[in-house]
Scaffold this active site. Structure first.
Site, PDB file in Angstrom:
ATOM      1  N   LYS A 100      -0.058   3.579  -5.816  1.00 13.16           N
ATOM      2  CA  LYS A 100      -1.052   4.148  -4.897  1.00 13.16           C
ATOM      3  C   LYS A 100      -1.312   5.626  -5.203  1.00 13.16           C
ATOM      4  O   LYS A 100      -0.613   6.234  -6.012  1.00 13.16           O
ATOM      5  CB  LYS A 100      -0.593   3.935  -3.450  1.00 13.16           C
ATOM      6  CG  LYS A 100      -0.436   2.447  -3.087  1.00 13.16           C
ATOM      7  CD  LYS A 100      -1.751   1.710  -2.986  1.00 13.16           C
ATOM      8  CE  LYS A 100      -1.675   0.202  -3.093  1.00 13.16           C
ATOM      9  NZ  LYS A 100      -0.962  -0.531  -2.089  1.00 13.16           N
TER      10      LYS A 100
HETATM   11  C1  LIG Z   1      -0.652  -1.790  -1.287  1.00 13.03           C
HETATM   12  C2  LIG Z   1      -1.337  -2.376  -0.127  1.00 13.03           C
HETATM   13  C3  LIG Z   1      -0.638  -2.760   1.035  1.00 13.03           C
HETATM   14  C4  LIG Z   1       0.842  -2.843   1.131  1.00 13.03           C
HETATM   15  O1  LIG Z   1       1.569  -1.744   0.819  1.00 13.03           O
HETATM   16  P1  LIG Z   1       3.139  -1.819   0.599  1.00 13.03           P
HETATM   17  O2  LIG Z   1       3.544  -0.390   0.734  1.00 13.03           O
HETATM   18  O3  LIG Z   1       3.340  -2.383  -0.763  1.00 13.03           O
HETATM   19  O4  LIG Z   1       3.729  -2.674   1.648  1.00 13.03           O
HETATM   20  C5  LIG Z   1      -1.364  -3.186   2.138  1.00 13.03           C
HETATM   21  N1  LIG Z   1      -2.704  -3.269   2.102  1.00 13.03           N
HETATM   22  C6  LIG Z   1      -3.408  -2.943   1.010  1.00 13.03           C
HETATM   23  C7  LIG Z   1      -4.892  -3.043   1.060  1.00 13.03           C
HETATM   24  C8  LIG Z   1      -2.753  -2.505  -0.145  1.00 13.03           C
HETATM   25  O5  LIG Z   1      -3.452  -2.224  -1.235  1.00 13.03           O
END
Ligand SMILES: *Cc1c(COP(=O)(O)O)cnc(C)c1O
Length: 371
Positions: free
Chosen positions: A183
């Site tokens: 991210k």
């Molecule tokens: C990455 C992501 C998540 C989940 O994040 P985690 O930290 O891996 O639990 C939820 N929603 C979206 C749209 C994502 O891209």
């Protein structure tokens, strides 16, 4: 050959120094210091009143749903195009995910489709700012108000995006973010929940740490009134997160710069890219192209070309309802029509213009191969 990953974190001296400090000194009485600093810095950036750091965004979504009062048997309206983590926590609770179609240009939830999906059982709307693209927040908030529904903004992919000058994630009742290593900012694994609603904040904070409530008038060590969950973030993760949030403007600006390289280099090609409306700011977490509607253009061929050249690319999310645990909703024609033509391209912070040019060169070759 230098590999080109789709994403990877940007780690500087700052991150290393904070994590070093946390691992050396952040124990015992100091074991919450970075967590509190990170929550404070994050809510300030979001211009939100409250923030609760978690071990993942998935955990934050679970807590958010409970915080909003979603219970077994309730319905939550969700978009057809998003990561599975948006909806799994709805199923953990025993609630139902009602999957609706997305808009053609932003690939985000279609407000008109939300309206049609509302029933007496609907409790909440989950919207996702997918790949940095921005949801139609005014329309969504009006519908929610009319029907007395809560709005959860899954902003895992939308850190830095804005709608009419407001930060995505701070417009609905609750916003959640992910700090997974792919991210825009990372804590290794981690998440956070922001809200302006004090009642929700107090509830979520207690649920995040096994029901322990420092404000319980009978507050006694190891005694709690209710059971909760264990989603809290560690101090070590928060140290990394603090350094990253202090650099957030730089990291988001880089994403925008990289997207604009792609946009420029692709401008004469018959592909569509992430879109941005005049009153929104797109933070372009992942540059994404939709190929023209030509059945000879098989995106798997492009993925194979990329692999040969050490480039990491990814398919646009499958429609949620096409996954085996749901019932297919082919009437969600926008999602079912675009997903098979959608490709995410590399956009890690340090990617060079030459590397982007190389990716675009391969995409051009692939497009020409069937022309
Ligand atoms: C990455 C992501 C998540 C989940 O994040 P985690 O930290 O891996 O639990 C939820 N929603 C979206 C749209 C994502 O891209």
């Amino acid at each position: 050959m230098n590999k080109i990953p789709i994403n990877k974190p940007s780690i500087t001296e700052l991150e290393i120094n904070y994590v070093n400090d946390a691992i050396t000194n952040g124990w015992g009485e100091s074991c919450y210091d970075y967590i509190h600093k990170f929550e404070d810095a994050f809510k300030k950036y979001q211009r939100s009143s409250y923030a609760v750091a978690t071990s993942s965004c998935t955990g934050a979504i679970h807590l958010a749903l409970i915080g909003m009062g979603v219970q077994a048997g309730d319905e939550v309206i969700v978009p057809e195009i998003t990561w599975i983590a948006s909806v799994s926590p709805i199923l953990y609770i025993g609630a139902k995910a009602v999957i609706v179609d997305v808009l053609e240009d932003t690939w985000c939830i279609d407000p008109a489709k939300i309206k049609n999906a509302i029933t007496p059982k609907t409790k909440a709307i989950l919207v996702a700012h997918i790949y940095g693209n921005v949801c139609e927040m005014d329309e969504i908030m009006i519908i929610a108000k009319e029907h007395n529904l809560k709005v959860l903004e899954d902003t895992a992919e939308g850190l830095g995006s804005e709608y009419k000058g407001e930060k995505c994630g701070s417009i609905g009742d609750i916003g959640v973010f992910s700090f997974h290593g792919t991210k825009t900012i990372t804590t290794g694994e981690g998440g956070i929940l922001v809200t302006n609603n004090e009642t929700i904040y107090k509830k979520v904070r207690v649920l995040n740490d096994h029901g322990r409530n420092p404000e319980d008038p009978e507050n006694k060590p190891y005694w709690m009134r209710e059971y909760g969950y264990k989603y809290k973030m560690s101090n070590l993760q928060a140290a990394l997160g603090l350094a990253q949030i202090e650099r957030v403007e730089e990291l988001v600006n880089n994403k925008i710069k990289i997207f604009n390289w792609y946009k420029d280099l692709l401008k004469d090609l018959p592909v569509s890219l992430n879109s941005q409306h005049t009153e929104t700011k797109n933070s372009y977490w992942l540059p994404t192209v939709i190929l023209p509607n030509n059945k000879d253009l098989d995106r798997n061929i492009f993925f194979a070309i990329c692999k040969e050249n050490g480039i990491d690319s990814r398919p646009l999310f499958y429609p949620l309802s096409s996954l085996p645990m749901f019932i297919p909703k082919k009437e969600n024609t926008v999602a079912y029509n675009i997903y098979i033509r959608g490709i995410n391209l590399p956009s890690f912070n340090d990617i060079t213009f030459e590397e982007v040019t190389k990716v675009v060169g391969l995409l051009k070759e692939f497009l020409n191969s069937v022309a």
